[in-house]
Scaffold this motif. Structure first.
Motif, mmCIF file in Angstrom:
data_model
loop_
_atom_site.group_PDB
_atom_site.id
_atom_site.type_symbol
_atom_site.label_atom_id
_atom_site.label_comp_id
_atom_site.label_asym_id
_atom_site.label_seq_id
_atom_site.Cartn_x
_atom_site.Cartn_y
_atom_site.Cartn_z
ATOM 1 N N GLU A 15 0.829 -1.208 0.000
ATOM 2 C CA GLU A 15 0.000 0.000 0.000
ATOM 3 C C GLU A 15 0.861 1.255 0.000
ATOM 4 O OE1 GLU A 15 -4.210 1.245 1.988
ATOM 5 O OE2 GLU A 15 -2.806 0.132 3.259
ATOM 6 N N GLU A 16 1.893 1.274 0.823
ATOM 7 C CA GLU A 16 2.814 2.412 0.887
ATOM 8 C C GLU A 16 3.557 2.589 -0.439
ATOM 9 O OE1 GLU A 16 7.050 3.324 3.048
ATOM 10 O OE2 GLU A 16 5.528 2.307 4.255
ATOM 11 N N ALA A 17 4.037 1.488 -1.002
ATOM 12 C CA ALA A 17 4.771 1.549 -2.272
ATOM 13 C C ALA A 17 3.876 2.059 -3.395
ATOM 14 C CB ALA A 17 5.339 0.175 -2.625
ATOM 15 N N VAL A 18 2.657 1.564 -3.473
ATOM 16 C CA VAL A 18 1.731 2.003 -4.523
ATOM 17 C C VAL A 18 1.427 3.488 -4.382
ATOM 18 C CG1 VAL A 18 -0.638 1.766 -5.380
ATOM 19 C CG2 VAL A 18 0.758 -0.278 -4.982
ATOM 20 N N ALA A 19 1.221 3.961 -3.164
ATOM 21 C CA ALA A 19 0.985 5.400 -2.954
ATOM 22 C C ALA A 19 2.198 6.205 -3.427
ATOM 23 C CB ALA A 19 0.690 5.677 -1.482
ATOM 24 N N HIS A 20 3.391 5.704 -3.139
ATOM 25 C CA HIS A 20 4.618 6.387 -3.567
ATOM 26 C C HIS A 20 4.715 6.414 -5.096
ATOM 27 C CE1 HIS A 20 8.743 7.784 -3.387
ATOM 28 N NE2 HIS A 20 9.178 6.722 -4.030
ATOM 29 N N TYR A 21 4.560 5.267 -5.729
ATOM 30 C CA TYR A 21 4.699 5.183 -7.191
ATOM 31 C C TYR A 21 3.643 6.013 -7.912
ATOM 32 C CZ TYR A 21 7.646 1.122 -6.043
ATOM 33 O OH TYR A 21 8.605 0.286 -5.532
ATOM 34 N N THR A 22 2.390 5.960 -7.450
ATOM 35 C CA THR A 22 1.337 6.720 -8.141
ATOM 36 C C THR A 22 1.506 8.218 -7.942
ATOM 37 O OG1 THR A 22 -0.206 6.377 -6.290
ATOM 38 C CG2 THR A 22 -0.355 4.839 -8.161
ATOM 39 N N SER A 23 2.253 8.638 -6.917
ATOM 40 C CA SER A 23 2.511 10.069 -6.726
ATOM 41 C C SER A 23 3.606 10.577 -7.671
ATOM 42 C CB SER A 23 2.922 10.349 -5.271
ATOM 43 O OG SER A 23 4.248 9.913 -5.018
ATOM 44 N N ILE A 24 4.397 9.663 -8.222
ATOM 45 C CA ILE A 24 5.532 10.036 -9.071
ATOM 46 C C ILE A 24 5.145 10.155 -10.543
ATOM 47 C CG2 ILE A 24 7.774 9.219 -9.952
ATOM 48 C CD1 ILE A 24 8.198 7.933 -7.155
ATOM 49 N N PHE A 25 4.333 9.229 -11.019
ATOM 50 C CA PHE A 25 4.033 9.140 -12.454
ATOM 51 C C PHE A 25 2.673 9.724 -12.776
ATOM 52 C CE2 PHE A 25 7.109 5.823 -11.583
ATOM 53 C CZ PHE A 25 8.002 5.962 -12.626
ATOM 54 N N ASP A 26 2.625 10.541 -13.843
ATOM 55 C CA ASP A 26 1.349 11.062 -14.340
ATOM 56 C C ASP A 26 0.508 9.900 -14.854
ATOM 57 O OD1 ASP A 26 2.231 13.650 -13.821
ATOM 58 O OD2 ASP A 26 2.973 13.954 -15.864
ATOM 59 N N ASP A 27 -0.785 10.113 -14.972
ATOM 60 C CA ASP A 27 -1.721 9.105 -15.473
ATOM 61 C C ASP A 27 -1.614 7.828 -14.640
ATOM 62 O OD1 ASP A 27 -3.697 7.955 -17.050
ATOM 63 O OD2 ASP A 27 -2.314 7.362 -18.641
ATOM 64 N N SER A 28 -1.606 7.986 -13.319
ATOM 65 C CA SER A 28 -1.478 6.858 -12.406
ATOM 66 C C SER A 28 -2.610 6.885 -11.390
ATOM 67 C CB SER A 28 -0.139 6.920 -11.683
ATOM 68 O OG SER A 28 0.918 6.846 -12.617
ATOM 69 N N ARG A 29 -3.012 5.684 -10.959
ATOM 70 C CA ARG A 29 -4.118 5.608 -9.998
ATOM 71 C C ARG A 29 -4.200 4.204 -9.413
ATOM 72 N NH1 ARG A 29 -9.213 3.487 -12.321
ATOM 73 N NH2 ARG A 29 -8.685 2.595 -14.346
ATOM 74 N N VAL A 30 -4.889 4.113 -8.274
ATOM 75 C CA VAL A 30 -5.246 2.819 -7.706
ATOM 76 C C VAL A 30 -6.536 2.389 -8.375
ATOM 77 C CG1 VAL A 30 -5.998 1.625 -5.612
ATOM 78 C CG2 VAL A 30 -4.092 3.258 -5.512
ATOM 79 N N VAL A 31 -6.565 1.156 -8.863
ATOM 80 C CA VAL A 31 -7.748 0.625 -9.551
ATOM 81 C C VAL A 31 -8.642 -0.126 -8.571
ATOM 82 C CG1 VAL A 31 -8.528 -0.952 -11.378
ATOM 83 C CG2 VAL A 31 -6.502 0.481 -11.741
ATOM 84 N N SER A 32 -8.048 -1.005 -7.760
ATOM 85 C CA SER A 32 -8.842 -1.771 -6.793
ATOM 86 C C SER A 32 -7.944 -2.281 -5.676
ATOM 87 C CB SER A 32 -9.539 -2.950 -7.480
ATOM 88 O OG SER A 32 -8.586 -3.868 -7.985
ATOM 89 N N VAL A 33 -8.578 -2.564 -4.548
ATOM 90 C CA VAL A 33 -7.875 -3.097 -3.382
ATOM 91 C C VAL A 33 -8.647 -4.310 -2.882
ATOM 92 C CG1 VAL A 33 -7.101 -2.614 -1.021
ATOM 93 C CG2 VAL A 33 -7.071 -0.787 -2.738
#
Length: 157
Positions: A15-33
């Motif tokens: 969860e922490e890693a995904v939040a970090h990665y999606t904050s770095i790259f444009d056109d990024s998002r969480v799809v489902s958990v």
């Protein structure tokens, strides 16, 4: 729907890693958990998997425990158009991580990345082996890729 997705195994930091990665790259998002239930093996209610997109490409992150860790045998390559883009991704992904040679890095979660300016591949593909060789030699001496340094090596006599 993307037919093939990269699946990333984390200990407990998905969860922490995904939040970090999606904050770095444009056109990024969480799809489902998806969360662990009473059947486990994770703590009930804790994150089991997260499907997410980075720059429009889908991935799945799993909190699978400490059994497996990332290594250099697989990395994510980021195509960059400019030095500013190289610098931005390099700074964000090396924070808490480790610089490696030739544009590679290990981020704070242990995942390996290649921050690759497009011009590097163009110059190394030159039909003149001397020019391509000078570019390769220049790259071998770099951690973060310096586009001007590559161009200087290419143009050297």
């Amino acid at each position: 729907m993307q037919k093939i997705k990269t699946f990333l195994w984390f200990d407990k930091q998905a969860e922490e890693a995904v939040a970090h990665y999606t904050s770095i790259f444009d056109d990024s998002r969480v799809v489902s958990v998806a969360r662990y239930g009473e059947a486990g093996p994770g703590e009930p209610g804790s994150v089991m998997t997260i499907e997410f997109e980075l720059a429009g490409q889908r991935f799945i992150a799993l909190n699978g425990g400490p059994e497996f860790t990332f290594n250099e045998a697989i990395s994510l390559s980021v195509d960059c158009e400019s030095q500013d883009e190289v610098d931005r991704y390099w700074a964000a992904l090396t924070e808490g991580g480790e610089e490696k040679p030739c544009g590679w890095l290990k981020d704070k979660y242990g995942l390996f990345w290649q921050i690759t300016p497009r011009v590097l591949l163009e110059l190394m593909s030159d039909p003149d082996p001397a020019k391509a060789g000078r570019v390769a030699q220049a790259m071998f001496g770099m951690k973060k890729i310096d586009i001007q340094g590559l161009k200087d090596a290419y143009e050297a006599a």
